[in-house]
Write an enzyme that holds these catalytic residues in place. Sequence first.
Site, short mmCIF file in Angstrom:
data_model
loop_
_atom_site.label_atom_id
_atom_site.label_comp_id
_atom_site.label_asym_id
_atom_site.label_seq_id
_atom_site.Cartn_x
_atom_site.Cartn_y
_atom_site.Cartn_z
CD GLU A 130 28.60 34.16 36.73
OE1 GLU A 130 29.07 35.22 36.27
OE2 GLU A 130 27.53 33.67 36.34
CE LYS A 174 31.94 43.71 40.83
NZ LYS A 174 32.97 44.42 40.11
CG ASP A 183 39.21 44.90 39.19
OD1 ASP A 183 38.29 45.55 38.67
OD2 ASP A 183 39.93 45.33 40.10
CE1 TYR A 189 31.22 39.30 32.85
CE2 TYR A 189 28.87 39.71 33.10
CZ TYR A 189 30.17 40.18 32.98
OH TYR A 189 30.41 41.53 32.98
CE LYS A 227 33.72 45.90 44.46
NZ LYS A 227 33.08 47.16 44.28
CB CYS A 251 73.16 61.40 56.44
SG CYS A 251 72.21 60.62 57.77
CB CYS A 254 74.79 62.64 60.86
SG CYS A 254 75.40 61.85 59.36
CB CYS A 309 74.43 57.77 56.33
SG CYS A 309 75.35 58.66 57.59
CB CYS A 334 75.05 58.65 61.36
SG CYS A 334 73.36 59.10 60.93
S1 IVH Z 1 27.02 40.41 36.12
C1 IVH Z 1 23.17 42.21 35.17
N1 IVH Z 1 29.08 38.81 36.35
O1 IVH Z 1 31.45 43.71 37.57
C2 IVH Z 1 24.53 41.72 35.00
N2 IVH Z 1 29.46 41.15 36.27
O2 IVH Z 1 28.85 46.11 38.23
C3 IVH Z 1 25.51 42.56 35.72
N3 IVH Z 1 31.85 41.76 36.35
O3 IVH Z 1 31.66 46.09 35.55
C4 IVH Z 1 26.89 42.07 35.65
N4 IVH Z 1 32.63 39.71 36.45
O4 IVH Z 1 31.35 43.91 34.11
C5 IVH Z 1 28.66 40.09 36.27
N5 IVH Z 1 30.80 37.28 36.51
C6 IVH Z 1 30.38 38.55 36.42
C7 IVH Z 1 31.29 39.64 36.40
C8 IVH Z 1 30.78 40.93 36.34
C9 IVH Z 1 32.94 40.99 36.42
C10 IVH Z 1 31.84 43.24 36.32
C11 IVH Z 1 30.86 43.85 35.38
C12 IVH Z 1 30.64 45.22 35.97
C13 IVH Z 1 30.81 44.96 37.42
C14 IVH Z 1 29.46 44.89 38.11
#
Ligand code: IVH
Length: 678
Positions: free
Chosen positions: A115, A117, A119, A231, A319, A413, A416, A431, A436
Amino acid sequence: MTEDSEFEELQRLKREIHFHNYRYYVLDAPIISDYEYDRLMQRLKEIEARHPEWITPDSPSQRVGAAAAEKFVKVRHPAPILSLGNAYGVDELKAWIERLIRLDERVRYADFVVEPKIDGLTVVLTYRDGVFVQGATRGDGEVGEDITANLRTIRALPLRIPVDPEGPQPPGFLVVRGEAFMYIRDFEALNQRLEEVGERTYLNPRNTAAGSLRQLDPALTASRPLTLLTYAIVAADGPTPQTQWELLQYLRRLGLPVSSDVEYCANLDEVLAAVERWWVKRDTLPYEADGIVIKINDLKLAAELGFVGKDPRGALAFKFPAREVTTRLIDIGVNVGRTGVLTPYAILEPVEIGGVVVRQATLHNFDYIKEKDIRIGDRVLVKRAGEVIPYVIGPVVEARTGDEKEFIPPATCPACGQPVEHLEGEVAWYCVNLACPAQLVRNLEHFVSRGAMDIVGLGIKIVEQLVESGLVKSPADLYTLTKEALLKLEGFADKKAENLLQAIEASKSRPLARLINALGIRGVGEVMAADLARVFPDLETLSRATVETLMTIEGVGPNTAQSIVDWFARPGNREFIQRLKQLGVWPVSRMEEEEKERPKPLAGLTFVVTGTLPSFTREGIKEFIQQQGGKVTDSVSKNTSYLVAGEAAGSKLDKARQLGVPVIDEAGFMALVGQRSK
Ligand code: IVH
């Protein structure tokens, strides 16, 4: 109409509006017009106005209603809101699996879900009998803050589930976990609106989303384009699916928003392939993701694997290399460019971004510093992504100590000492002193560079020596240098002086296009210089051209035309041109040669294309690459300069990774063409 039938109509309206909300905000696929939607909403409000006793918290009319609160109330989560262990590369990902297999053989045959992640801000949503009753932040994982009123304003969040009455009945008590965030395009539009009304802009979608939810006035949250993806199930008092993949489908069928970018992987190899795809896909996502989450599909197995601290073993955050980091702005320096433009740059406490140590970053211009209220001593957010030069996004205002100092642009400047000037309607400060030294150095650097007079062996070091010693006060002086004079400079012996003089002499035979480019007229680069050289036989004719004439040439707009005319109007430049002529630096236009001068941005590069690109057909991109001077081959080798990868790229991607060939997507490719044609 009887009360009974009016009550029924109200129930029907609520259901319909919830459903259309879902079509619009979750599926992004509305099936009625805004007008029809407004009509339904209006009718609902009419009935509710006649019968206030019928208004329930799950009514679509009740998204923004609550008054601003004094402070947030703490709420205890029904189960700990866990975090995730991180992996920063494929090796760490493999090590995670190997550890798990040693712990439990079953992992060897496990399947997975991948999935994005996202932000944003973690949120915990409680439904009782299908009604959204509470939403909280993660807090410390045990206790969070009640932000129900703010979350209600998010249109993608269903106030009642299932949204579709045909959908599954949820357990009486259901707590789901998700991420509240903002799409990049909505974030940009918001910032633009704020800028237009002269308000402070936000740093990035994440901060904006978090800030909008963690403030006390729901009306303000409602004005922010927030959205949501869910999720996980944190707690339930009835049966829920046994695998992550089924769980996602289940949440979706309830009408909760679930990412469409989730992927099922039957084994580790498929996970590794997904990781490769995501590496490229990252830049094309409509939201910001700082990685992907890899989850063991079998939720029972995952739970049995246990925890390390607060991190469940059964899932891992892979990450992506960071692109934004914060660091301290030690000072602001000012550069003087070739055209005299003063540009500020940030001097930073060195910081690593995506494997590179960054010490300096661009601040664009003086207005930018003022607009973003960037102060010396601030902690600043710095971004380095793809091919762009690192730049300062803005200050972290919360981190201020009061010792930060406002930056005052220099009135003179820095090179110069002459007063600087500002042109009406332009952001840049200039300038205008032609003598210069900073400009002269830059000018010379450009004059002798490869796309211009191409004087081999005349690098920045020697340019600086020539300027400092006073031997060269204008590029024309290069052609009056003598061996005796050069020998007085440090590091010059017979041979070096002779070679340099020879290279300078050779540059006299460069075609006109090169010389026009070498002049360094603002707005005139290699491409335009070649276009001008095809129209004007020599510099004298070009110097007499009017704005109107120049504008008849393709690609020359009013600003560039004016800039060319202004350049030739300056007495210093007229004198310079005359001296070039006297010194025999006087190419005349020869069609075939000028034609050859038109630079091809992709010259010398070899490409392989794989997968489906968003806006090119396979043949289309091949033709385009060839037109731009590049070569296209079918298979990836160590001679491949770039692999251009689209959706569903296959084995070529693996090959490129193995050989360390850079992989770019379509956007990266277009950026490359743009950058190289400058
Ligand atoms: S699973 C046990 N799935 O990423 C379940 N986290 O530390 C743990 N995050 O701030 C989280 N998308 O909120 C999971 N598809 C996703 C996510 C997700 C974003 C965030 C979560 C947390 C950090 C993980």
